[in-house]
Design a protein around this motif. Structure first.
Motif, PDB file in Angstrom:
ATOM      1  N   GLU A 219       4.643  -2.829  -1.814  1.00  0.00           N
ATOM      2  CA  GLU A 219       3.150  -1.860  -2.757  1.00  0.00           C
ATOM      3  C   GLU A 219       3.774  -0.677  -3.515  1.00  0.00           C
ATOM      4  OE1 GLU A 219       0.080  -1.831   0.504  1.00  0.00           O
ATOM      5  OE2 GLU A 219      -0.031  -3.694   0.992  1.00  0.00           O
ATOM      6  N   LEU A 220       3.313  -0.860  -4.564  1.00  0.00           N
ATOM      7  CA  LEU A 220       4.362   0.269  -5.062  1.00  0.00           C
ATOM      8  C   LEU A 220       3.634   2.063  -4.698  1.00  0.00           C
ATOM      9  CD1 LEU A 220       5.814   1.671  -7.713  1.00  0.00           C
ATOM     10  CD2 LEU A 220       3.929   1.068  -9.426  1.00  0.00           C
ATOM     11  N   GLU A 221       1.942   1.993  -4.275  1.00  0.00           N
ATOM     12  CA  GLU A 221       0.631   2.594  -4.540  1.00  0.00           C
ATOM     13  C   GLU A 221       1.528   2.719  -2.956  1.00  0.00           C
ATOM     14  OE1 GLU A 221      -0.842   4.602  -6.155  1.00  0.00           O
ATOM     15  OE2 GLU A 221      -0.211   2.970  -7.749  1.00  0.00           O
ATOM     16  N   ASP A 222       2.251   2.536  -1.740  1.00  0.00           N
ATOM     17  CA  ASP A 222       2.241   3.196  -0.541  1.00  0.00           C
ATOM     18  C   ASP A 222       4.127   3.477  -0.700  1.00  0.00           C
ATOM     19  OD1 ASP A 222       2.626   3.042   2.450  1.00  0.00           O
ATOM     20  OD2 ASP A 222       4.161   1.626   1.842  1.00  0.00           O
TER      21      ASP A 222
ATOM     22  N   THR B 238       2.527   8.133 -12.630  1.00  0.00           N
ATOM     23  CA  THR B 238       1.864   7.350 -13.670  1.00  0.00           C
ATOM     24  C   THR B 238       3.242   6.943 -14.881  1.00  0.00           C
ATOM     25  OG1 THR B 238       0.165   8.413 -14.497  1.00  0.00           O
ATOM     26  CG2 THR B 238       1.085   7.430 -16.117  1.00  0.00           C
ATOM     27  N   ILE B 239       4.236   8.369 -14.364  1.00  0.00           N
ATOM     28  CA  ILE B 239       5.487   7.417 -14.985  1.00  0.00           C
ATOM     29  C   ILE B 239       6.487   6.427 -13.766  1.00  0.00           C
ATOM     30  CG2 ILE B 239       8.169   8.066 -15.075  1.00  0.00           C
ATOM     31  CD1 ILE B 239       6.974  11.181 -15.796  1.00  0.00           C
ATOM     32  N   LEU B 240       6.262   6.310 -12.314  1.00  0.00           N
ATOM     33  CA  LEU B 240       6.683   5.560 -11.891  1.00  0.00           C
ATOM     34  C   LEU B 240       5.901   4.212 -11.754  1.00  0.00           C
ATOM     35  CD1 LEU B 240       7.187   7.323  -8.815  1.00  0.00           C
ATOM     36  CD2 LEU B 240       8.982   6.705 -10.075  1.00  0.00           C
ATOM     37  N   ARG B 241       4.605   3.991 -11.966  1.00  0.00           N
ATOM     38  CA  ARG B 241       3.673   2.809 -12.236  1.00  0.00           C
ATOM     39  C   ARG B 241       4.666   2.356 -13.968  1.00  0.00           C
ATOM     40  NH1 ARG B 241      -0.821   6.253 -11.435  1.00  0.00           N
ATOM     41  NH2 ARG B 241      -1.406   6.075  -9.420  1.00  0.00           N
ATOM     42  N   ASN B 242       4.610   2.757 -14.654  1.00  0.00           N
ATOM     43  CA  ASN B 242       5.030   2.435 -15.907  1.00  0.00           C
ATOM     44  C   ASN B 242       5.934   2.220 -15.745  1.00  0.00           C
ATOM     45  OD1 ASN B 242       2.802   3.053 -16.892  1.00  0.00           O
ATOM     46  ND2 ASN B 242       2.565   4.851 -17.903  1.00  0.00           N
ATOM     47  N   THR B 243       6.538   2.856 -15.142  1.00  0.00           N
ATOM     48  CA  THR B 243       8.397   2.341 -15.215  1.00  0.00           C
ATOM     49  C   THR B 243       8.490   0.676 -14.670  1.00  0.00           C
ATOM     50  OG1 THR B 243       9.321   4.610 -14.626  1.00  0.00           O
ATOM     51  CG2 THR B 243      10.568   2.255 -13.710  1.00  0.00           C
ATOM     52  N   VAL B 244       7.658   0.345 -13.306  1.00  0.00           N
ATOM     53  CA  VAL B 244       7.632  -0.825 -12.878  1.00  0.00           C
ATOM     54  C   VAL B 244       7.065  -1.385 -13.868  1.00  0.00           C
ATOM     55  CG1 VAL B 244       6.531  -1.912 -10.501  1.00  0.00           C
ATOM     56  CG2 VAL B 244       7.482  -0.290 -10.599  1.00  0.00           C
ATOM     57  N   ASN B 245       5.518  -1.156 -14.212  1.00  0.00           N
ATOM     58  CA  ASN B 245       4.417  -2.423 -15.211  1.00  0.00           C
ATOM     59  C   ASN B 245       5.623  -3.114 -16.187  1.00  0.00           C
ATOM     60  OD1 ASN B 245       2.668  -2.314 -12.759  1.00  0.00           O
ATOM     61  ND2 ASN B 245       1.759  -0.604 -13.183  1.00  0.00           N
ATOM     62  N   PHE B 246       6.242  -1.496 -17.204  1.00  0.00           N
ATOM     63  CA  PHE B 246       6.087  -1.987 -18.590  1.00  0.00           C
ATOM     64  C   PHE B 246       8.017  -2.198 -18.918  1.00  0.00           C
ATOM     65  CE2 PHE B 246       2.188  -0.274 -18.669  1.00  0.00           C
ATOM     66  CZ  PHE B 246       1.703  -0.497 -19.369  1.00  0.00           C
ATOM     67  N   SER B 247       8.355  -2.725 -17.572  1.00  0.00           N
ATOM     68  CA  SER B 247      10.231  -2.806 -17.607  1.00  0.00           C
ATOM     69  C   SER B 247      10.046  -3.396 -17.900  1.00  0.00           C
ATOM     70  CB  SER B 247      10.682  -3.076 -15.816  1.00  0.00           C
ATOM     71  OG  SER B 247      10.068  -4.300 -14.877  1.00  0.00           O
TER      72      SER B 247
ATOM     73  N   ASP C 154      14.170  -7.625 -14.066  1.00  0.00           N
ATOM     74  CA  ASP C 154      14.248  -9.338 -13.244  1.00  0.00           C
ATOM     75  C   ASP C 154      14.397  -8.509 -11.723  1.00  0.00           C
ATOM     76  OD1 ASP C 154      14.368 -10.340 -15.237  1.00  0.00           O
ATOM     77  OD2 ASP C 154      16.545 -10.534 -15.913  1.00  0.00           O
ATOM     78  N   TYR C 155      15.157  -7.276 -11.519  1.00  0.00           N
ATOM     79  CA  TYR C 155      15.511  -6.762 -10.539  1.00  0.00           C
ATOM     80  C   TYR C 155      13.865  -6.803  -9.500  1.00  0.00           C
ATOM     81  CZ  TYR C 155      17.005  -3.199  -6.930  1.00  0.00           C
ATOM     82  OH  TYR C 155      17.048  -2.563  -5.962  1.00  0.00           O
ATOM     83  N   PHE C 156      13.007  -5.325 -10.922  1.00  0.00           N
ATOM     84  CA  PHE C 156      11.783  -5.138 -10.247  1.00  0.00           C
ATOM     85  C   PHE C 156      10.506  -6.445  -9.979  1.00  0.00           C
ATOM     86  CE2 PHE C 156      11.998  -0.901 -12.013  1.00  0.00           C
ATOM     87  CZ  PHE C 156      12.249  -0.318 -10.653  1.00  0.00           C
ATOM     88  N   GLN C 157      11.027  -7.296 -10.416  1.00  0.00           N
ATOM     89  CA  GLN C 157       9.466  -8.820 -10.404  1.00  0.00           C
ATOM     90  C   GLN C 157       7.813  -8.288 -10.071  1.00  0.00           C
ATOM     91  OE1 GLN C 157      11.277 -12.464  -8.326  1.00  0.00           O
ATOM     92  NE2 GLN C 157      13.080 -11.704  -8.844  1.00  0.00           N
ATOM     93  N   PRO C 158       7.908  -7.228 -10.876  1.00  0.00           N
ATOM     94  CA  PRO C 158       6.699  -6.859 -10.676  1.00  0.00           C
ATOM     95  C   PRO C 158       4.797  -8.037 -10.839  1.00  0.00           C
ATOM     96  CG  PRO C 158       7.108  -6.621 -13.051  1.00  0.00           C
ATOM     97  CD  PRO C 158       7.770  -6.458 -11.842  1.00  0.00           C
ATOM     98  N   GLU C 159       4.323  -7.187  -9.085  1.00  0.00           N
ATOM     99  CA  GLU C 159       3.194  -8.545  -9.282  1.00  0.00           C
ATOM    100  C   GLU C 159       2.060  -7.517  -8.560  1.00  0.00           C
ATOM    101  OE1 GLU C 159       3.294 -12.427  -6.390  1.00  0.00           O
ATOM    102  OE2 GLU C 159       4.610 -12.477  -8.079  1.00  0.00           O
ATOM    103  N   ASN C 160       0.880  -7.559  -9.124  1.00  0.00           N
ATOM    104  CA  ASN C 160      -0.151  -6.837  -8.795  1.00  0.00           C
ATOM    105  C   ASN C 160       0.193  -5.978  -7.615  1.00  0.00           C
ATOM    106  OD1 ASN C 160      -1.565  -9.497  -9.596  1.00  0.00           O
ATOM    107  ND2 ASN C 160      -0.677 -10.437  -7.998  1.00  0.00           N
ATOM    108  N   GLY C 161       0.403  -4.883  -8.013  1.00  0.00           N
ATOM    109  CA  GLY C 161       0.674  -3.562  -7.857  1.00  0.00           C
ATOM    110  C   GLY C 161       2.175  -3.523  -6.663  1.00  0.00           C
ATOM    111  N   THR C 162       2.814  -4.851  -6.771  1.00  0.00           N
ATOM    112  CA  THR C 162       4.329  -4.420  -5.953  1.00  0.00           C
ATOM    113  C   THR C 162       5.674  -4.647  -6.792  1.00  0.00           C
ATOM    114  OG1 THR C 162       4.311  -7.025  -5.737  1.00  0.00           O
ATOM    115  CG2 THR C 162       1.994  -5.874  -3.897  1.00  0.00           C
ATOM    116  N   PHE C 163       6.653  -4.564  -6.058  1.00  0.00           N
ATOM    117  CA  PHE C 163       8.032  -4.690  -6.843  1.00  0.00           C
ATOM    118  C   PHE C 163       8.710  -4.532  -5.588  1.00  0.00           C
ATOM    119  CE2 PHE C 163       7.423  -0.238  -5.597  1.00  0.00           C
ATOM    120  CZ  PHE C 163       9.533  -0.350  -5.647  1.00  0.00           C
TER     121      PHE C 163
END
Length: 245
Positions: free
Chosen positions: A194-197, A210-219, A225-234
């Motif tokens: 969970e990204l926030e945790d 915010t930078i970390l969130r954007n890095t995951v969500n807009f990768s 392919d490494y992160f596979q972001p999904e619903n606030g998780t990676f």
């Protein structure tokens, strides 16, 4: 910020971290190593989860770490759990133990903080008795895309300034074999966070959050392919490696 300052400040969070205290994973590590009852050294023990898991199977368990606050937690918790664990302060790349002292050396989700992983592997080989086993678990980088691999490590370092690098599986095997070990087993696994945790565990503040969130969500590409972001998780990926001396 150095490793001791960073983890001293956040030590208690690592005791209760779900990913670090995962009982099923810790049990699998014991099953993989098959300890024979001799002394075991847990390097960069953190809050002591691996030391707690191996202590019932060892004649002596040493929890070794650079951070006094982490070792204080290990001492407190081992007493509460009725475990006999010795705590020793020191650096993974230069250990204060005699040659051929231990049956096993463990190190879990810590070497990406080490300045010289090859020295750590060499020291692990030195302190192991002949026939001893070395069990490593750590986050790994991206094999075939240097740009994505650099972006991953920048992401990790923004969240945790003491981060050095997520090394590849091939690099770990090279270091381990160069030290004189024979690799017995390697296994790759992915763990969803969970990204926030994940950010809370290191008390990340804005604008870094915010930078970390954007890095995951807009990768894109290999990083996505490494992160596979999904619903606030990676995802972060790990290798488990077992070798013998």
């Amino acid at each position: 910020m150095d490793v001791r300052e960073q983890f001293g400040r956040e030590a208690e969070k690592y005791l209760t971290s779900k990913s670090h205290a995962n009982a099923d994973e810790l049990e699998r590590l014991v099953e993989l190593a098959k300890p024979r009852g001799g002394p075991v050294l847990d390097v960069a023990t953190g809050a002591g989860h691996v030391a707690f898991a191996f202590a019932p199977h060892a004649s002596r368990t040493v929890a070794y770490d650079l951070t006094p606050e982490m070792l204080a937690i290990v001492a407190r918790e081992s007493e509460a759990r009725g475990l006999n664990i010795e705590t020793v302060l020191g650096n993974a790349e230069s250990m204060p133990f005699e040659d051929a002292t231990f049956e096993g050396v463990t190190c879990r989700v810590a070497p990406h903080h080490f300045a010289n992983p090859q020295h750590f592997v060499n020291e692990s080989f030195r302190v192991l008795a002949p026939g001893g086993w070395f069990l490593l678990v750590d986050t790994i980088g991206i094999d075939d895309d240097p740009g994505a691999d650099d972006a991953l490590n920048s992401f990790e370092a923004l969240r945790d300034p003491s981060h050095v690098r997520d090394y590849t599986v091939a690099q770990w095997i090279s270091w381990v074999e160069s030290a004189g070990f024979e690799v017995q087993f390697t296994y790759r696994a992915s763990f969803r966070h969970e990204l926030e945790d994940w950010m809370d565990r290191m008390s990340v503040l804005e604008p870094a959050r915010t930078i970390l969130r954007n890095t995951v969500n807009f990768s894109t590409g290999a990083l996505m392919d490494y992160f596979q972001p999904e619903n606030g998780t990676f995802l972060l990926h790990q290798v488990t490696l077992l070798a013998v001396k």
